[in-house]
Design an enzyme around this catalytic site. Structure first.
Site, PDB file in Angstrom:
ATOM      1  N   ASP A 123      69.452  21.511 -45.875  1.00 54.80           N
ATOM      2  CA  ASP A 123      68.521  20.655 -46.594  1.00 54.80           C
ATOM      3  C   ASP A 123      69.025  20.351 -48.007  1.00 54.80           C
ATOM      4  O   ASP A 123      69.011  19.190 -48.439  1.00 54.80           O
ATOM      5  CB  ASP A 123      67.137  21.314 -46.631  1.00 54.80           C
ATOM      6  CG  ASP A 123      67.213  22.795 -46.990  1.00 54.80           C
ATOM      7  OD1 ASP A 123      68.321  23.273 -47.289  1.00 54.80           O
ATOM      8  OD2 ASP A 123      66.166  23.470 -46.963  1.00 54.80           O
ATOM      9  N   ASP A 158      64.462  22.646 -29.426  1.00 55.79           N
ATOM     10  CA  ASP A 158      65.887  22.955 -29.317  1.00 55.79           C
ATOM     11  C   ASP A 158      66.157  24.074 -28.319  1.00 55.79           C
ATOM     12  O   ASP A 158      67.320  24.336 -28.002  1.00 55.79           O
ATOM     13  CB  ASP A 158      66.448  23.345 -30.680  1.00 55.79           C
ATOM     14  CG  ASP A 158      67.812  22.728 -30.940  1.00 55.79           C
ATOM     15  OD1 ASP A 158      68.082  21.655 -30.371  1.00 55.79           O
ATOM     16  OD2 ASP A 158      68.592  23.312 -31.708  1.00 55.79           O
TER      17      ASP A 158
END
Length: 1141
Positions: free
Chosen positions: A841, A399
């Protein structure tokens, strides 16, 4: 020499129909870095529509770009694996080739070997149509020559020798005409640019019902058709010899063995555990009633604060304890998995692996905070796992777009050619080279091959060289970039000088300013983030990048490795490597890239186009594969009966490098071995961010199969519910089984079936991605090897070799990782990882459970994965702060379990509710930690007197808590010390990080203010060679203020209480003992925190003492000012008195 293929307008979504079509320009890069035209004119596109919904990357059909023939497939495969693809929004999609193409002789040899008749005993050439493509009379793509086709029509009843289905056309002339017509349609059609090549690569079915072609999936799973005794849906109108309708005799007589077993906790342990929970619950109720009725009139304020805190603690304990009533253990049988999926059977005569594919995601963002050597070792452990090579693909998401990460992954791919065969040859565990070579046990134990010592020595030497190369990459990249930059400056100066001479200008040369770029090894600019950021080359502003570093392997094992120059003898060892892809999504200013969740969703889309594994395993860059068979163990749950209703399999997190005493509960064993096992007995464990095997369809937002059969209940073991009788007929049940792609909401028709026309609004405008969805659903189904297996697939269905990648597929993958792709779609809201929370998550797992999916907790005998955790106090507090902040965000969002649907079980809902509520306990906890000090300061206690009733209740509550802890230790397998460390850090985190998270969440919700807690000072450890030197590093942070103040106030209060009691005329020992006991209880829990502040030799930063002293003095003076000592108290202390000026 290299070459580039440039797709103009390939990364920008068209906003309105235009007459100008995208064009493709081919160029060749010379050794000097210049580009010359590959063809005389640009190739015009024949795309006639640019509708946004059907937009895709399309290489047009021209005389220079014919459909890929068999002899060109290998060339394109090599082209893809040797090319760096870049592109994105409003930019050109380029394929930078960094290697040479195969020779023409090799192409002719490949073509000659691949275009022959597949009928046994016939090696004749097959015919081709006018565009050079093979003529395939049947949809199964079975290659057959003219003579064999004629024989099949006349003698075989017109059935295809491959799939045994009737040909559509009985005359060869009709077959040729149909082939030419289909080739022309594929060339001009925009809705299916990939043609049969893409379809055969992604699946065995062809999703083209709109064009009137044969729909294999619909025929197989929506009718009564059958392929034989491996079919998932059996025809009800047939009977076998024994009169049993609809089921072949082979399956009825064959014993069926499950892949997994549920091991319930022994009744001698779990029954007393549940009884103690009930006893303590009743005791708490009576105790609180007694406390409410018996107020302390002498200190009503002290009583009021204590009773409010105790009520909240009781409520919090109930939320935490109820989901623990149904713990379970599970076991897998890998021998059954191999027997079912990798053993020769009538449906799989060759014994090729019938296991589904797995796409492994590894995410990293900053090579400075996440060392590339650690990431490279994680990649090597993934490439060496014990799973079919052709079914595995690894994707690395960078990223940060750093060249350092890119070149480190290239080094890892090169070293894998030695490391992976070495692991397979000698059965190495673990398969992380750094961890393996640092093992403290005997490496030669259980190694029987004579050449192991020699091989290990050579691999160790190669790995040491590999580490030197990887660790030297930052300096190498910097020196290389400086050299190329100096050359550019010299060339620019020379060009300026020549222009001045040509113009007759003799003025002094002005310095030329050239952006300092970061250069790749082949002498071209790195398209990602530069060391010295510049526009379009910064961390938040760079093009999308995809590089296939290891090409997809062949379907046949490469067992004969006897190259003369090979450093090791790998004869008889499969030397193939799984596909490895480097990806960095596009980033542009003005777009919200949604951090890790956005990167994971980009990986989901790119992998769906390139490999489309029906299962996805995500790992952090510092979590490597410790058990090479972990993938198989997770697949046992997915492929077992009822496994199609599992959304994910969560593995426990295990850590290395933790200090032996585990001072700050870094192992977190109480959560992973107690809470997660208990949730496994309900609807499943929560998703914890790494080490999780997902079902791709569940990530896409679909409902589980047979969702109408599910009804809410309490749990699945200790509190069973009565199953409601269903009066549906057989046809209705069969119809429900076939509806595998369901979704709640408005995206379905009246019969509950998905409306495929609405998919672009949900998943985006990539037709490749949309076509891969039903394929992933089909390939992820369990094996239909028994009539009781619902929603299964035929045995042997996944033994077909994967098609090679081509440039158009990778170019499409570039488009789906662009920054604009998610606009006006449901990515991040209902599809993929969910946005809007720091703990994406937990929210992602909650959404799946809320749709009715189940999850499973897989605890393997050998740890599946291992990672690293911060052992420093400050780093640990900031980690807990991030988790708690995410929980507060969940509580104030629509993901609060109070708003869960009826598909979520009650106890599962309570568990998720506790996830969002637990940080608020810190408010009451910090008040309760000050109560002992306030009691000692004031000479009062929370009760009027320490009578027998109060002590009895206190004894019962304490003893039952200790007994519950002992039983939890018994059924979970954790140690008593681990339980106590967890209790200590619960109070440390509750009085520091949790409180800060609540403040941050409230300010964000109420005022929209975001607060971040950063490090302000740092003290380095003394011994850099100490493995746990980081444990003794003291870094000051504002999170330390509350627990430090609690320690100081309680110490002062104990001294004041003893002084008052000793020098008083009538000592109140009962009140003193009550206050001192609870003060010591608080101090005992905060002992690891105080020990962490001492550092290695008690050297604590001065600011720690300054802050704690100021706060303690302020609170003490404030208390004296509010409640000054009376004259009687002064006389008891000897007549001395004092007053504030």
């Amino acid at each position: 020499m290299g070459s580039k293929g440039i797709l103009k307008n390939g990364g920008k979504p068209p906003t309105a129909p235009t007459s100008a079509a995208p064009t493709v320009v081919f160029g060749r890069r010379t050794e000097s870095g210049r580009f010359i035209s590959y063809s005389r004119d640009d190739l015009d596109s024949e795309i006639s529509s640019v509708d946004f919904q059907d937009y895709h990357v399309h290489i047009p059909m021209t005389p220079d770009n014919q459909p890929m023939e068999e002899q060109a497939a290998a060339d394109d495969h090599h082209y893809v694996s040797s090319s760096l693809f870049t592109g994105g929004f409003n930019s050109v999609t380029r394929a930078h080739v960094m290697d040479k193409q195969p020779s023409s002789a090799a192409r002719r040899a490949a073509a000659a070997a691949s275009s022959t008749c597949m009928v046994q005993g016939c090696d004749s050439k097959i015919m081709r149509n006018g565009r050079g493509a093979d003529i395939l009379p049947c949809e199964c793509d079975f290659k057959i020559c003219v003579d064999c086709f004629t024989d099949a029509v006349k003698a075989g009843g017109g059935a295809c020798p491959g799939c045994k289905e009737l040909y559509k056309h009985a005359e060869w002339e009709e077959v040729v005409a149909a082939s030419n017509h289909d080739a022309l349609n594929r060339a001009l059609s925009l809705s299916h640019p990939h043609g049969p090549k893409m379809e055969s690569r992604l699946s065995m079915v062809k999703q083209s019902a709109a064009s009137g072609e044969f729909d294999h999936n619909s025929w197989l799973f929506e009718t009564k058709g059958t392929y034989g005794y491996g079919n998932a849906i059996w025809p009800d109108d047939s009977t076998d010899d024994d009169g049993v309708p609809g089921h072949p005799k082979e399956l009825m007589s064959k014993p069926w063995r499950p892949l997994t077993r549920k091991l319930r906790i022994q009744a001698a342990v779990i029954s007393p555990y549940r009884l103690l929970v009930l006893i303590r619950l009743v005791a708490l109720a009576f105790f609180l009633m007694w406390r409410i009725k018996h107020q302390n009139e002498d200190a009503i304020w002290l009583w009021g604060m204590s009773i409010v805190c105790e009520l909240w603690f009781a409520f919090s304990w109930v939320l935490d304890q109820l989901p623990k009533l149904c713990p379970v253990n599970r076991a897998t049988d890998l021998s059954v998995l191999q027997e079912k999926f990798e053993t020769p059977t009538p449906s799989n005569p060759t014994g090729k692996s019938d296991l589904p594919g797995i796409d492994v995601f590894v995410s990293t963002a900053d090579p400075e905070k996440e060392p590339v050597l650690v990431t490279a070792n994680t990649i090597l452990s993934i490439l060496a796992v014990d799973y079919p090579v052709e079914k595995l693909a690894c994707y690395v998401s960078d990223d940060g777009g750093a060249l350092l990460t890119f070149e480190a992954m290239a080094e890892a791919a090169s070293f894998a050619n030695l490391w992976v065969p070495f692991c397979r040859k000698h059965d190495i565990e673990p398969r992380n080279p750094d961890s393996y070579f640092n093992l403290k046990r005997d490496p030669f134990k259980n190694k029987v091959k004579a050449d192991f010592v020699k091989d290990r020595r050579r691999i160790k030497r190669e790995y040491d060289e590999f580490k030197v190369r990887v660790n030297g990459l930052p300096d190498a990249i910097r020196r290389r970039s400086d050299a190329y930059h100096a050359r550019e400056e010299i060339q620019a100066m020379n060009l300026q000088r020549e222009k001045m001479k040509a113009g007759g200008d003799e003025q002094q040369l002005e310095p030329v300013k050239i952006p300092k770029a970061t250069w790749m090894a082949d002498g071209t600019h790195w398209p990602g983030t530069w060391i010295h950021p510049s526009p379009e080359h910064a961390r938040g502003d760079h093009a999308g990048i995809i590089q296939v570093m290891l090409k997809p392997p062949s379907s046949d094992a490469a067992m004969d490795h006897q190259e003369k120059r090979a450093p090791l003898d790998f004869t008889g060892v499969d030397s193939r490597l799984p596909m490895l892809v480097y990806m960095s999504r596009e980033k542009r200013p003005g777009y919200d890239h949604n951090k890790k969740a956005g990167a994971m969703n980009a990986l989901v889309r790119a992998s769906a186009i390139m490999s489309n594994g029906p299962f996805i395993l995500n790992l952090d860059c510092d979590h490597y594969v410790y058990n090479s068979k972990a993938f198989r163990e997770g697949m046992c749950f997915m492929m077992d009966r009822g496994g199609d209703r599992l959304c994910y399999v969560q593995f426990p997190q295990r850590f290395e490098g933790i200090d032996p005493s585990d001072r700050y509960a870094n192992h977190n064993t109480v959560f992973f071995d107690v809470n997660m096992r208990a949730l496994d007995g309900l609807q499943g464990p929560v998703y914890v961010g790494t080490g999780c095997l997902f079902r791709r369809i569940a990530l896409y937002g679909f409902d589980p199969p047979r969702s109408k059969e599910h009804s809410p209940g309490l749990c699945s073991c200790c509190l069973p519910r009565r199953r409601r009788a269903r009066m549906a007929n057989a046809a209705g049940e069969e119809e429900d089984e076939t509806m595998a792609l369901r979704m709640g909401g408005d995206l379905q028709d009246g019969d509950g079936r998905m409306n495929l026309a609405t998919f672009p609004k949900k998943f985006g405008n990539s037709s490749f991605l949309i076509d891969s969805i039903p394929v992933a659903e089909f390939q992820g189904r369990p094996l239909a090897d028994h009539p009781s297996v619902k929603n299964g697939r035929p045995p042997g269905a996944l033994t077909i070799a994967r098609e090679m990648l081509d440039a158009s597929i990778v170019a499409e993958a570039i488009s789906v990782v662009s920054c604009w792709y998610e606009e006006k779609t449901e990515w991040g809201t209902r599809v993929g990882w969910i946005y809007g929370s720091v703990t994406e998550d937990v929210v992602t797992g909650y959404r799946m459970h809320n749709r009715g999916w189940k999850s499973v907790y897989c605890v393997t005998q050998r740890d599946a994965f291992r990672g690293t955790a911060p052992i420093n106090l400050t780093d640990r507090l900031h980690q807990v702060l991030r988790w708690a902040t995410g929980s507060v965000e969940i509580f104030f969002s629509r993901n609060n379990a109070l708003f869960a649907t009826s598909r979520m079980k009650l106890l599962q809902r309570i568990a998720y509710l506790n996830v969002g509520i637990y940080p608020f306990t810190s408010i009451f906890l910090i008040v309760y930690c000050f109560l002992p000090a306030l009691s000692l300061f004031s000479g009062q206690f929370i009760v009027q007197t320490l009578n027998v009733t109060f002590l009895t209740y206190l004894l019962i509550i304490t003893v039952t808590l200790c007994l519950l802890a002992m039983l939890e230790i018994k059924w979970s397998g954790i140690a008593l010390e681990e339980w106590w460390r967890n209790e200590q850090f619960w109070l440390i985190g509750g009085t520091s990080a949790h409180l800060a998270a609540v403040m941050q969440g409230l300010l964000k919700v109420i005022a929209g203010i975001e607060i971040s807690f950063t490090l302000t000072s740092k003290q380095l450890g003394d011994d850099v060679d100490d493995e746990f030197a980081e444990l003794y590093v003291v870094k000051w942070t504002s999170l330390m203020i509350p627990p430090l103040t609690i320690i100081m106030i309680n110490l002062v209060a104990i001294a004041v209480g003893f002084s008052r009691t000793i020098y008083s005329t009538i000592p109140q020992w009962s009140k003193l003992l009550g206050g001192v006991f609870f003060s010591f209880w608080v101090l005992a829990h905060l002992y690891p925190f105080a020990k962490g502040l001492m550092g290695r030799r008690g050297r604590t930063p001065t600011i720690v003492y300054v802050w704690s002293g100021l706060v303690a003095i302020t609170i003490s003076l404030l208390w004296v000012a509010i409640n000054p000592p009376s004259a009687a108290a002064n006389s008891q202390l000897g007549g001395a008195s004092f007053s504030f000026p």
